[in-house]
Design a protein around this motif. Structure first.
Motif, short mmCIF file in Angstrom:
data_model
loop_
_atom_site.label_atom_id
_atom_site.label_comp_id
_atom_site.label_asym_id
_atom_site.label_seq_id
_atom_site.Cartn_x
_atom_site.Cartn_y
_atom_site.Cartn_z
N ASN A 142 17.55 0.55 17.85
CA ASN A 142 16.99 0.65 16.50
C ASN A 142 18.08 0.66 15.44
O ASN A 142 17.82 0.36 14.28
CB ASN A 142 16.13 1.91 16.37
CG ASN A 142 14.79 1.76 17.06
OD1 ASN A 142 14.25 0.66 17.13
ND2 ASN A 142 14.27 2.85 17.60
N LYS A 143 19.28 1.03 15.84
CA LYS A 143 20.40 1.05 14.89
C LYS A 143 20.81 -0.35 14.49
O LYS A 143 21.01 -0.65 13.30
CB LYS A 143 21.58 1.80 15.51
CG LYS A 143 22.82 1.82 14.62
CD LYS A 143 23.96 2.56 15.29
CE LYS A 143 25.22 2.55 14.42
NZ LYS A 143 26.36 3.25 15.08
N TYR A 144 20.94 -1.23 15.47
CA TYR A 144 21.44 -2.58 15.19
C TYR A 144 20.32 -3.60 15.02
O TYR A 144 20.48 -4.58 14.27
CB TYR A 144 22.38 -3.03 16.30
CG TYR A 144 23.62 -2.19 16.42
CD1 TYR A 144 24.58 -2.20 15.42
CD2 TYR A 144 23.82 -1.36 17.52
CE1 TYR A 144 25.73 -1.42 15.52
CE2 TYR A 144 24.96 -0.57 17.64
CZ TYR A 144 25.91 -0.61 16.62
OH TYR A 144 27.02 0.18 16.72
N PHE A 145 19.20 -3.40 15.70
CA PHE A 145 18.10 -4.37 15.65
C PHE A 145 16.77 -3.65 15.41
O PHE A 145 15.91 -3.61 16.29
CB PHE A 145 18.05 -5.18 16.94
CG PHE A 145 19.33 -5.92 17.25
CD1 PHE A 145 19.65 -7.09 16.58
CD2 PHE A 145 20.23 -5.41 18.18
CE1 PHE A 145 20.84 -7.75 16.84
CE2 PHE A 145 21.42 -6.08 18.47
CZ PHE A 145 21.73 -7.25 17.79
N PRO A 146 16.61 -3.05 14.22
CA PRO A 146 15.38 -2.30 13.94
C PRO A 146 14.17 -3.19 13.69
O PRO A 146 13.04 -2.71 13.69
CB PRO A 146 15.74 -1.51 12.67
CG PRO A 146 16.78 -2.36 12.00
CD PRO A 146 17.57 -2.99 13.10
N SER A 147 14.40 -4.49 13.45
CA SER A 147 13.31 -5.40 13.12
C SER A 147 13.36 -6.64 14.00
O SER A 147 14.43 -7.07 14.42
CB SER A 147 13.40 -5.80 11.64
OG SER A 147 12.52 -6.87 11.35
N ARG A 148 12.20 -7.22 14.28
CA ARG A 148 12.11 -8.47 15.03
C ARG A 148 11.90 -9.65 14.10
O ARG A 148 11.73 -10.78 14.57
CB ARG A 148 10.97 -8.40 16.06
CG ARG A 148 11.07 -7.26 17.07
CD ARG A 148 12.13 -7.49 18.10
NE ARG A 148 11.76 -8.51 19.06
CZ ARG A 148 11.11 -8.27 20.20
NH1 ARG A 148 10.75 -7.05 20.52
NH2 ARG A 148 10.84 -9.26 21.03
N VAL A 149 11.90 -9.42 12.79
CA VAL A 149 11.67 -10.51 11.84
C VAL A 149 12.85 -10.73 10.89
O VAL A 149 12.93 -11.75 10.21
CB VAL A 149 10.39 -10.28 11.00
CG1 VAL A 149 9.16 -10.31 11.90
CG2 VAL A 149 10.45 -8.97 10.23
N SER A 150 13.77 -9.78 10.86
CA SER A 150 14.94 -9.91 10.00
C SER A 150 16.09 -9.12 10.61
O SER A 150 15.90 -7.95 11.00
CB SER A 150 14.63 -9.38 8.59
OG SER A 150 15.79 -9.44 7.77
N ILE A 151 17.26 -9.74 10.71
CA ILE A 151 18.41 -9.10 11.35
C ILE A 151 19.64 -9.24 10.46
O ILE A 151 19.93 -10.31 9.94
CB ILE A 151 18.69 -9.73 12.73
CG1 ILE A 151 17.49 -9.53 13.66
CG2 ILE A 151 19.94 -9.12 13.37
CD1 ILE A 151 17.64 -10.19 15.01
#
Length: 225
Positions: A142-151
């Motif tokens: 969740n720290k580095y990739f909290p979203s699956r639509v914007s990174i």
């Protein structure tokens, strides 16, 4: 789970129900990417293309218009790691600590395992497990990739190191467990797809791509990563 509404008003649940036989998995109609209304749309689309024809690598790697490139690369790498678990399962019957006490690829390459406080040598099967576990932890962070639509770009930059580590699983299998590698590759085209992927997006140096799986092909673009 996602739902798909048909022209006649009926709804198809895109889910494998309990008790579904393996041969009947994912037996629902294809859906256009533009119609996938879910935060997991990119993953679903990639998996749909793979199920349709795993050999059609150009189509699988073709990014839809207006798709965020960072998310596209991230979702592909997640998919590679999931599928690589299938190779790891096949390897564990033959790749034993007694016979493969180092993570090697030919006599020239010995890889240290980064899962420890100080990188050190591991039996190849332990290296494989540690690497896939570490990749899963990072890609689900969740720290580095909290979203699956914007990174964030700083998170996208971490994908290259994951690619380099998981590629070593392919190279060990190719040079030391060739029969297992060939059987798996003939079914999945996974190493071929991975090599096209990292070359297309400059995620690995060409010098590190030591499995000669594309030697008879012209792969567009060269990596200097």
């Amino acid at each position: 789970m996602s739902k798909m509404k048909m022209a006649d008003g009926s709804t198809i649940l895109r889910r494998n129900r309990p008790g579904t036989k393996v041969k009947d998995f994912c037996r629902w109609p294809d859906e256009a990417f533009e119609e996938m209304d879910s935060t997991l749309a990119v993953q679903q689309y990639i998996q749909q293309l793979i199920r349709k024809d795993p050999a059609n690598i150009d189509l699988i790697l073709k990014m839809p218009d207006a798709q965020d490139e960072g998310v596209w690369k991230y979702e592909h790498l997640r998919q590679f790691c999931m599928e690589l678990n299938g190779l790891a399962v096949r390897l564990q019957g033959e790749c034993q600590p007694e016979t493969c006490n180092q993570m090697t690829a030919t006599e020239q390459w010995i890889f240290l395992c980064a899962a420890h406080k100080t990188p050190k040598e591991c039996p190849a099967i332990d290296y494989t497990r540690h690497t896939l576990d570490g990749a899963a932890c990072l890609l689900n962070s969740n720290k580095y990739f909290p979203s699956r639509v914007s990174i964030k770009e700083s998170s996208v930059a971490k994908l290259g190191s994951v690619c380099r580590r998981v590629y070593r699983i392919f190279s060990h299998a190719y040079y030391h467990h060739r029969t297992i590698f060939d059987e798996f590759e003939n079914e999945t085209y996974l190493c071929r797809r991975f090599t096209h992927f990292v070359t297309k997006y400059n995620l690995m140096s060409k010098d590190n791509l030591i499995v000669p799986i594309l030697e008879d092909e012209n792969v567009p673009g060269e990596s200097e990563a």
